[in-house]
Enzyme design. Structure first.
Site, PDB file in Angstrom:
ATOM      1  CE  LYS A 157      13.892  25.037  10.668  1.00  0.00           C
ATOM      2  NZ  LYS A 157      14.762  24.501  11.778  1.00  0.00           N
ATOM      3  CE1 TYR A 245      16.068  23.238   6.548  1.00  0.00           C
ATOM      4  CE2 TYR A 245      16.014  21.835   8.485  1.00  0.00           C
ATOM      5  CZ  TYR A 245      16.431  22.983   7.860  1.00  0.00           C
ATOM      6  OH  TYR A 245      17.200  23.875   8.542  1.00  0.00           O
TER       7      TYR A 245
HETATM    8  P1  NDP Z   1      20.179  28.346  20.065  1.00  0.00           P
HETATM    9  O1  NDP Z   1      19.505  28.012  21.344  1.00  0.00           O
HETATM   10  O2  NDP Z   1      21.579  27.845  19.857  1.00  0.00           O
HETATM   11  O3  NDP Z   1      20.223  29.922  19.865  1.00  0.00           O
HETATM   12  C1  NDP Z   1      19.110  30.711  20.073  1.00  0.00           C
HETATM   13  C2  NDP Z   1      19.557  32.037  20.702  1.00  0.00           C
HETATM   14  O4  NDP Z   1      18.416  32.865  20.771  1.00  0.00           O
HETATM   15  C3  NDP Z   1      20.082  31.925  22.126  1.00  0.00           C
HETATM   16  O5  NDP Z   1      21.451  31.611  22.193  1.00  0.00           O
HETATM   17  C4  NDP Z   1      19.817  33.314  22.642  1.00  0.00           C
HETATM   18  O6  NDP Z   1      20.849  34.180  22.173  1.00  0.00           O
HETATM   19  C5  NDP Z   1      18.549  33.766  21.894  1.00  0.00           C
HETATM   20  N1  NDP Z   1      17.318  33.756  22.673  1.00  0.00           N
HETATM   21  C6  NDP Z   1      16.398  34.735  22.693  1.00  0.00           C
HETATM   22  N2  NDP Z   1      15.355  34.428  23.461  1.00  0.00           N
HETATM   23  C7  NDP Z   1      15.616  33.198  23.966  1.00  0.00           C
HETATM   24  C8  NDP Z   1      14.901  32.343  24.820  1.00  0.00           C
HETATM   25  N3  NDP Z   1      13.689  32.677  25.320  1.00  0.00           N
HETATM   26  N4  NDP Z   1      15.449  31.145  25.115  1.00  0.00           N
HETATM   27  C9  NDP Z   1      16.633  30.773  24.611  1.00  0.00           C
HETATM   28  N5  NDP Z   1      17.367  31.563  23.785  1.00  0.00           N
HETATM   29  C10 NDP Z   1      16.854  32.767  23.462  1.00  0.00           C
HETATM   30  O7  NDP Z   1      19.237  27.831  18.903  1.00  0.00           O
HETATM   31  P2  NDP Z   1      19.569  27.667  17.355  1.00  0.00           P
HETATM   32  O8  NDP Z   1      20.597  28.643  16.949  1.00  0.00           O
HETATM   33  O9  NDP Z   1      19.811  26.238  17.059  1.00  0.00           O
HETATM   34  O10 NDP Z   1      18.137  28.016  16.695  1.00  0.00           O
HETATM   35  C11 NDP Z   1      17.664  29.332  16.604  1.00  0.00           C
HETATM   36  C12 NDP Z   1      16.640  29.443  15.461  1.00  0.00           C
HETATM   37  O11 NDP Z   1      17.276  29.126  14.233  1.00  0.00           O
HETATM   38  C13 NDP Z   1      15.450  28.493  15.570  1.00  0.00           C
HETATM   39  O12 NDP Z   1      14.304  29.113  15.061  1.00  0.00           O
HETATM   40  C14 NDP Z   1      15.834  27.327  14.668  1.00  0.00           C
HETATM   41  O13 NDP Z   1      14.704  26.637  14.141  1.00  0.00           O
HETATM   42  C15 NDP Z   1      16.604  28.057  13.595  1.00  0.00           C
HETATM   43  N6  NDP Z   1      17.618  27.207  12.976  1.00  0.00           N
HETATM   44  C16 NDP Z   1      17.664  27.130  11.627  1.00  0.00           C
HETATM   45  C17 NDP Z   1      18.615  26.371  10.985  1.00  0.00           C
HETATM   46  C18 NDP Z   1      18.659  26.322   9.515  1.00  0.00           C
HETATM   47  O14 NDP Z   1      19.413  25.498   8.983  1.00  0.00           O
HETATM   48  N7  NDP Z   1      17.928  27.172   8.810  1.00  0.00           N
HETATM   49  C19 NDP Z   1      19.590  25.582  11.742  1.00  0.00           C
HETATM   50  C20 NDP Z   1      19.489  25.748  13.177  1.00  0.00           C
HETATM   51  C21 NDP Z   1      18.524  26.541  13.748  1.00  0.00           C
HETATM   52  P3  NDP Z   1      21.306  35.471  22.997  1.00  0.00           P
HETATM   53  O15 NDP Z   1      21.986  34.927  24.214  1.00  0.00           O
HETATM   54  O16 NDP Z   1      22.187  36.153  22.056  1.00  0.00           O
HETATM   55  O17 NDP Z   1      20.057  36.235  23.329  1.00  0.00           O
END
Ligand code: NDP
Length: 395
Positions: A157, A245
């Site tokens: 989401k 949410y």
């Molecule tokens: P993070 O920034 O911690 O992780 C995102 C990861 O995506 C990065 O570490 C990177 O991993 C990859 N990535 C790919 N393209 C990009 C880019 N252009 N810029 C930055 N990172 C990129 O974010 P979150 O894990 O907090 O959030 C990720 C998604 O999950 C979002 O959509 C958020 O809304 C959702 N989310 C949902 C939650 C829930 O409870 N359902 C809780 C937290 C987040 P790599 O280095 O491996 O490419």
């Protein structure tokens, strides 16, 4: 009352199937209304993928796309508690992470991919699902590419940053004949399911109102929050990140659909976090039943709470959407708040994964389909329009 599972009744499963079949048969416009179905609470529980209640056998291979905070701290570890889901692939833009998490989760070197290589997943039959856990603006591209490679997709989401992007994802799933689910984890969370049961059964009386508040501080120097300060990447501020949410939860718990919305934003002056996105969003939704519900989201304080007002009792889930420690309270007509239920919140992650795996293995409907993600993004677009124009916006 403490509990960790839910019972299943065959008639509820049949009823759920009927509901979702009807939903599949209608168009997108009608889907907004039909997403608020007459779904019995125990049927909700039946589709959770709870290993205690599901009889589906077999295992589905998953590739995790995006090895960031949520993917590595909540999702990858949850596979250890799954019955029907295992990690067989990783997709990342960071080679070191592919190596580190590939080793940790025993993912073969030939099942570790860069984002550019998503199309070549078509040649890997160990992977059936791609779980997209990347910044919001990337969801559409990674999802469509994974679907075109013949994989089912679970997408985080918010589903995407516009209705048009959501529609592209839904169309791609249809064209590829693959399933598309949006990761609304609280539909699999025991305390939320208990609250749903209390509302649906009529135990709290007639419900005329609900309110939900989601707030958490946005932290300037955290990598996971850096992209959340960019409008182009996040799509918006606290509304799209955590206000979603409140919106999704209220519609689900009240079993209703939105008709028109009103919203306002506030950001503290000169705060470098809020140059592009809002800090607070305060909104109202007028529902098909005529009821009006309120919600707020924010990036300064800490609160994740839902209140549903019945004539006999008010239910409070507080915290309502945390990763762990959610609790249900009731308050009687004297206004006295009493602890009512505490289920194991942490089950929500593995249940969500197994629900999708079971839907693939048994070809059963998905509780939180792409159409639900589209509906919520449509509401968010309308809320921003309302904040801009200071008008109620019809959906
Ligand atoms: P993070 O920034 O911690 O992780 C995102 C990861 O995506 C990065 O570490 C990177 O991993 C990859 N990535 C790919 N393209 C990009 C880019 N252009 N810029 C930055 N990172 C990129 O974010 P979150 O894990 O907090 O959030 C990720 C998604 O999950 C979002 O959509 C958020 O809304 C959702 N989310 C949902 C939650 C829930 O409870 N359902 C809780 C937290 C987040 P790599 O280095 O491996 O490419």
């Amino acid at each position: 009352m403490k509990d960790s599972g839910s019972s299943v009744k065959q008639k509820d499963l049949i009823s759920r199937r009927g509901f979702l079949d009807r939903m599949a048969a209608v168009g997108i416009g009608a889907t907004f209304a039909s997403l608020a179905g007459q779904l019995p609470a125990s049927a909700e529980a039946a589709a959770t993928g709870d290993p205690e209640v599901s009889s589906v056998r077999g295992q589905v291979g998953w590739a995790i796309a995006g090895l960031g905070d949520y993917g590595t701290t909540k999702i990858l570890p949850a596979f250890a508690s799954c019955k029907n889901s295992k990690v067989t692939g990783l997709i990342s833009g960071t080679p070191d992470k592919l190596q580190k998490f590939g080793k940790k989760y025993s993912v073969a070197a030939d099942s570790r991919y860069s984002y550019d290589a998503i199309p070549s997943l078509k040649d890997n039959d160990k992977i059936s699902v791609v779980y997209v856990i990347t910044p919001n603006s990337t969801h559409v591209d990674f999802t469509v590419k994974a679907l075109e490679a013949g994989k089912h997709v679970l997408c985080e989401k918010p589903m995407a940053n516009s209705k048009a992007e959501c529609q592209r994802m839904i169309d791609a799933a249809k064209a590829a004949n693959r399933k598309l689910m949006v990761a609304y984890r609280v539909h699999f969370e025991p305390n939320n399911l208990k609250a749903k049961e209390l509302v649906t059964s009529g135990e709290i009386g007639k419900v005329s109102y609900g309110v939900s508040d989601h707030h958490r501080p946005l932290v300037m120097n955290l990598p996971r929050d850096a992209w959340r300060m960019s409008k182009a990447t996040a799509g918006g501020g606290s509304l799209v990140d955590i206000g979603i949410y409140s919106i999704n939860g209220l519609l689900w718990l009240l079993d209703d659909s939105p008709v028109e919305v009103f919203g306002s934003t506030y950001s503290p002056a000169n705060d470098p976090r809020f140059k592009e996105v809002e800090c607070n969003f305060t909104g109202q939704m007028r529902l098909a039943s005529g009821r009006v519900v309120n919600f707020s989201s924010g990036y300064d304080a800490t609160k994740k709470r839902v209140d549903i007002f019945g004539t006999k009792s008010v239910i409070t889930i507080d915290p309502g959407t945390a990763y762990e420690g959610n609790k249900v309270y009731t308050s009687d007509n004297a206004g006295k708040l009493k602890p009512f239920y505490e289920g194991k919140s942490e089950l929500q992650f593995s249940r969500q994964l197994d629900h999708f795996s079971q839907a693939i293995l048994a070809n059963t409907p998905i509780r939180t389909p792409g159409e639900m993600g589209l509906r919520d993004v449509a509401i968010i677009e309308a809320l921003y329009e309302s904040a801009k124009t200071n008008q109620w916006i019809k959906l």
